[in-house]
Design a protein around this motif. Structure first.
Motif, short mmCIF file in Angstrom:
data_model
loop_
_atom_site.label_atom_id
_atom_site.label_comp_id
_atom_site.label_asym_id
_atom_site.label_seq_id
_atom_site.Cartn_x
_atom_site.Cartn_y
_atom_site.Cartn_z
N THR A 83 48.57 104.27 -37.14
CA THR A 83 48.06 105.59 -36.78
C THR A 83 48.48 106.64 -37.82
O THR A 83 47.70 107.48 -38.23
CB THR A 83 48.58 106.01 -35.39
OG1 THR A 83 48.21 104.99 -34.47
CG2 THR A 83 48.00 107.33 -34.96
N TYR A 84 49.73 106.54 -38.23
CA TYR A 84 50.22 107.49 -39.23
C TYR A 84 49.37 107.40 -40.51
O TYR A 84 48.97 108.42 -41.08
CB TYR A 84 51.70 107.22 -39.54
CG TYR A 84 52.23 108.16 -40.58
CD1 TYR A 84 52.61 109.45 -40.24
CD2 TYR A 84 52.30 107.78 -41.92
CE1 TYR A 84 53.05 110.33 -41.20
CE2 TYR A 84 52.73 108.65 -42.89
CZ TYR A 84 53.12 109.93 -42.52
OH TYR A 84 53.54 110.80 -43.47
N LEU A 85 49.11 106.18 -40.95
CA LEU A 85 48.33 106.01 -42.18
C LEU A 85 46.90 106.54 -42.01
O LEU A 85 46.33 107.10 -42.95
CB LEU A 85 48.30 104.53 -42.59
CG LEU A 85 49.63 103.99 -43.12
CD1 LEU A 85 49.51 102.51 -43.44
CD2 LEU A 85 50.08 104.74 -44.37
N LEU A 86 46.35 106.38 -40.81
CA LEU A 86 45.02 106.95 -40.57
C LEU A 86 45.05 108.47 -40.75
O LEU A 86 44.16 109.05 -41.36
CB LEU A 86 44.57 106.65 -39.14
CG LEU A 86 43.66 105.46 -38.90
CD1 LEU A 86 43.31 105.36 -37.42
CD2 LEU A 86 42.40 105.56 -39.72
N GLY A 116 43.06 102.43 -47.40
CA GLY A 116 41.91 101.92 -46.66
C GLY A 116 42.09 100.83 -45.62
O GLY A 116 41.94 101.08 -44.44
N ALA A 117 42.42 99.63 -46.06
CA ALA A 117 42.43 98.50 -45.14
C ALA A 117 43.62 98.51 -44.19
O ALA A 117 43.57 97.91 -43.12
CB ALA A 117 42.41 97.20 -45.94
N TRP A 118 44.70 99.17 -44.56
CA TRP A 118 45.94 99.06 -43.78
C TRP A 118 45.83 99.51 -42.34
O TRP A 118 46.25 98.76 -41.43
CB TRP A 118 47.09 99.77 -44.50
CG TRP A 118 47.60 98.96 -45.63
CD1 TRP A 118 47.32 99.13 -46.95
CD2 TRP A 118 48.45 97.82 -45.54
NE1 TRP A 118 47.94 98.17 -47.69
CE2 TRP A 118 48.65 97.35 -46.85
CE3 TRP A 118 49.05 97.14 -44.48
CZ2 TRP A 118 49.43 96.23 -47.13
CZ3 TRP A 118 49.83 96.03 -44.76
CH2 TRP A 118 50.00 95.59 -46.07
N PRO A 119 45.31 100.72 -42.07
CA PRO A 119 45.29 101.14 -40.67
C PRO A 119 44.57 100.15 -39.76
O PRO A 119 45.06 99.82 -38.69
CB PRO A 119 44.54 102.47 -40.73
CG PRO A 119 44.78 102.97 -42.09
CD PRO A 119 44.82 101.77 -42.97
N VAL A 120 43.43 99.65 -40.22
CA VAL A 120 42.67 98.78 -39.32
C VAL A 120 43.39 97.45 -39.13
O VAL A 120 43.43 96.91 -38.02
CB VAL A 120 41.21 98.59 -39.82
CG1 VAL A 120 41.14 97.66 -40.98
CG2 VAL A 120 40.33 98.12 -38.69
N MET A 125 46.52 94.48 -35.26
CA MET A 125 47.76 93.77 -34.97
C MET A 125 48.41 94.35 -33.70
O MET A 125 48.90 93.62 -32.85
CB MET A 125 48.71 93.95 -36.14
CG MET A 125 49.53 92.75 -36.47
SD MET A 125 50.09 92.93 -38.17
CE MET A 125 51.76 93.39 -37.90
N HIS A 126 48.40 95.68 -33.63
CA HIS A 126 48.95 96.39 -32.47
C HIS A 126 48.27 95.92 -31.18
O HIS A 126 48.94 95.57 -30.20
CB HIS A 126 48.74 97.89 -32.69
CG HIS A 126 48.89 98.77 -31.50
ND1 HIS A 126 50.11 99.13 -30.99
CD2 HIS A 126 47.95 99.38 -30.72
CE1 HIS A 126 49.92 99.93 -29.95
NE2 HIS A 126 48.62 100.10 -29.76
N VAL A 127 46.95 95.88 -31.22
CA VAL A 127 46.19 95.49 -30.02
C VAL A 127 46.49 94.04 -29.67
O VAL A 127 46.80 93.71 -28.51
CB VAL A 127 44.68 95.71 -30.26
CG1 VAL A 127 43.88 95.15 -29.10
CG2 VAL A 127 44.37 97.19 -30.45
N VAL A 128 46.43 93.17 -30.66
CA VAL A 128 46.59 91.73 -30.40
C VAL A 128 48.01 91.41 -29.92
O VAL A 128 48.20 90.74 -28.90
CB VAL A 128 46.25 90.92 -31.68
CG1 VAL A 128 46.63 89.46 -31.50
CG2 VAL A 128 44.77 91.05 -31.99
N THR A 170 35.14 100.82 -39.96
CA THR A 170 35.76 100.10 -41.07
C THR A 170 34.80 99.06 -41.64
O THR A 170 34.70 98.91 -42.86
CB THR A 170 37.05 99.41 -40.61
OG1 THR A 170 37.90 100.40 -40.02
CG2 THR A 170 37.76 98.76 -41.77
N THR A 171 34.08 98.36 -40.75
CA THR A 171 33.14 97.35 -41.22
C THR A 171 32.15 97.96 -42.21
O THR A 171 31.87 97.39 -43.25
CB THR A 171 32.36 96.77 -40.02
OG1 THR A 171 33.31 96.35 -39.05
CG2 THR A 171 31.50 95.60 -40.44
#
Lengths: 467, 161
Positions: A83-86, A116-120, A125-128, A170-171
């Motif tokens: 979230t911070y990176l977003l 770019g790719a890190w937040p997603v 990972m957070h959700v899973v 992101t996609t």
């Protein structure tokens, strides 16, 4: 085939509203503020470390020894840092004036893409991990756990919707996918990131173990979110609106100055307050069919000459060909100025300006804005003499400064600006700041040639016109 | 220039991590608010429904610390963020013979209820085995665990154990 010009012909300047010479009270917008950019870098790092520390503060060594405890800890950490990176990514694109004039939008964009790719990845990972971790504790399966989250935890439905938007947006930002989209499509989908971030906020402070029972942490995190939102609203909506209420630009004329290249002259109010350096660009939005929704970046092709402003574009895409048919009187909204392709980058007593095709436009404005004691060499490349954009104006400005002006004409393969040609046409290049503006391939070639002649990277300044 | 500010970001991150980390290290326990200090005192303990070993109500109060006397004590009611709970403990001498949760209000949240019904038996078993409140929290139910431990500890302290 380089051809030198020896100023036999008196330059005939286009008799438009942007007549030369430059008056000393325009141009030279505010200088870069490297210190402020440094502070932003420190602050960005501090926030990253603090977010991670807050997420980890709830874990003790023994709480992470069990599988579920470990998954919970990973989930919390990845959620916070993601979230911070977003938020950082949003700020990088927030058009913060100090960052824009110091680092420049192209490099800010590069950082934005690099993160770019890190937040997603982290938020997935957070959700899973939390789904599996909580499911393990409750001895149920992941699907049941997801249902439980949505039904019984506060604001989790919003969070799941936000996560969906994050994945979607992101996609469509993956370079391979984005390339197949129209710019407008990509832009519209990209707005989903704002909603994703906003939707996720409530579940963070109402279910996050680091926030429950910690009003100080909640207050701090809320301030961070509100702060980011305020910066975005002020700098992307309020400031441009106020500026446009002041300038009230309208198109006065559109003229084809070279085949397919159009000079658009606008008239406005209070343009002397437009703090712009030569070489900078604006985001332009014309209130005309097909041009209204999205703004596009173009350089000024001359310093403002109140009450007039001029930019020059080549009709490449749908957008810029629509520009060719603009009617006088059309309203124009601008955002900016942006860009660090300015006199503020100069670190030597000499400059070499190298442009190709319509890439001459920022160089033309920069030339007007250069300090008087700087020795100037200008090289312009084009396929035919007709394709040289604003060559007469450039020639006149160079002559005024007693500089050197060369053109390089011919097909791209034959009239190349390689190491030898560059050395021959601009013998002082190794002791000067080099400004290059042209298509990507041209910029790369010239930068390589300059580097091979011993120009350090810090003195090579580039701007691409094919955004 | 790009690389020039990278060390600032990295160093900033380390400082932020260490600063917040060390600040938070000491009060790492959950911030519990003890809303209602247990009304039960040594002189007038509330007999709990599970206190099967309690022969009579005055036993606990009037026992002048007989070594094998059976005593009961309910700990303070703890707000554990998802609800309130209080732990009751029965001891014979210094031995914990029974632990129960006579007061549990989880705000009608069914997930919270299922989590509590899963975690409280585990916590009870652990505390019985440990004969103290020094037990590990059940992962996924860290709030309930912390509330349970805090209330249990207050009861044991009141009993002088």
């Amino acid at each position: 085939m380089p051809t030198s010009t020896n100023y036999t012909k008196r330059p005939s300047l286009p008799g438009r509203a942007t007549d030369l010479p430059a008056s000393p009270n325009r141009g030279s917008g505010p200088a870069p503020m490297p210190r402020v950019a440094d502070w932003f870098a420190w602050l960005g790092g501090l926030g990253l470390g603090a977010s991670a520390a807050f997420a980890l503060s709830q874990d003790s060594l023994h709480s992470v020894t069990s599988m579920a405890g470990f998954l919970d800890a990973v989930g919390r950490l990845s959620g916070m840092v993601g979230t911070y990176l977003l938020l950082v990514m949003l700020l990088l694109m927030a058009r913060i004036p100090w960052l824009e004039r110091t680092i420049g939008q192209d490099r800010l964009t590069r950082w934005h893409r690099r993160i770019g790719a890190w937040p997603v990845v982290l938020i997935t990972m957070h959700v899973v991990t939390l789904l599996f971790g909580y499911a393990a504790t409750a001895k149920t399966n992941v699907v049941n756990q997801a249902v439980t989250f949505i039904q019984h935890y506060p604001d989790m439905l919003m969070a799941f919707v936000g996560f969906g938007l994050l994945l979607l947006a992101t996609t469509f930002s993956i370079p391979q996918v984005r390339r197949r989209l129209r710019y407008e499509t990509w832009w519209t989908i990209h707005l989903a990131f704002y909603f994703a971030v906003a939707l996720s906020f409530a579940h963070q402070i109402r279910t996050g173990i680091i926030f429950l029972g910690h009003p100080m942490t909640v207050a701090l995190w809320t301030r961070v979110f509100v702060g980011v939102a305020a910066v975005l609203v002020i700098s992307r909506i309020v400031r441009p609106m106020l500026a446009n209420l002041r300038y009230r630009l309208r198109v006065t004329s559109v003229e084809e100055v070279s085949p397919g290249v159009f000079a658009i002259v606008m008239r406005g109010h209070h343009l002397e307050r437009l703090n712009v350096s030569g070489g900078q660009y604006f985001q332009w939005r014309f209130l005309a069919p097909g041009l209204l929704i999205h703004s596009h970046p173009y350089s000024l092709s001359a310093l403002p000459n109140p009450p007039h402003l001029r930019m020059t574009v080549k009709s490449l895409g749908d957008q810029s060909s629509a520009l060719a048919h603009l009617r006088p009187g059309t309203r124009v909204f601008i955002e900016g100025p942006y860009g660090v392709f300015t006199r503020h980058q100069i670190s030597t007593p000499a400059v070499t300006l190298i442009g190709a095709g319509v890439g001459v436009t920022p160089l033309r404005a920069l030339l007007e804005d250069l300090p008087h004691d700087v020795a100037v060499t200008v090289l312009l490349r084009a396929s035919t003499p007709e394709d040289l954009v604003h060559a007469d104006e450039v020639r006149a400005l160079v002559k005024q400064r007693q500089g050197t002006f060369h053109t390089l004409l011919g097909p791209r393969q034959r009239a190349r600006l390689d190491r030898n040609t560059l050395n021959k046409l601009a013998p002082r290049v190794r002791d000067s700041d080099v400004y290059i503006c042209g298509p990507e391939g041209f910029n790369d070639d010239v930068a390589k040639a300059a580097t091979s002649l011993g120009v350090p990277n810090t003195r090579i300044h580039q701007e691409e016109f094919s955004f | 220039m790009t690389t020039r500010r990278t060390p600032m970001v990295v160093l900033g991150a380390v400082i932020g991590l260490v600063a917040i980390g060390s600040f938070h290290a000491s009060p790492a326990a959950l911030a519990m608010t003890t809303t209602a200090p247990a009304p039960t005192s040594r002189s007038a303990p509330t007999p709990t429904k599970q206190s099967t070993t309690t022969p009579s109500a005055p036993t606990t109060s009037s026992t002048p610390a007989a070594p094998s006397a059976v005593r009961s004590q309910t700990g303070s009611t703890v707000n554990y963020n998802y609800g309130m709970l209080a732990v009751s403990v029965t001891v014979q001498g210094k031995t914990i013979t029974n632990i129960s949760v006579p007061s549990l209000n989880d705000g009608g949240n069914s997930y919270s209820q299922s989590l509590d019904s899963m975690s409280i038996p585990i916590l009870t078993k652990e505390a019985m085995a440990a004969q103290s409140a020094h037990i590990q929290s059940v992962s996924g139910a860290s709030y309930t665990s912390a509330g349970f431990i805090q209330s249990l500890q207050s009861a044991l302290t009141a009993l002088g154990i």
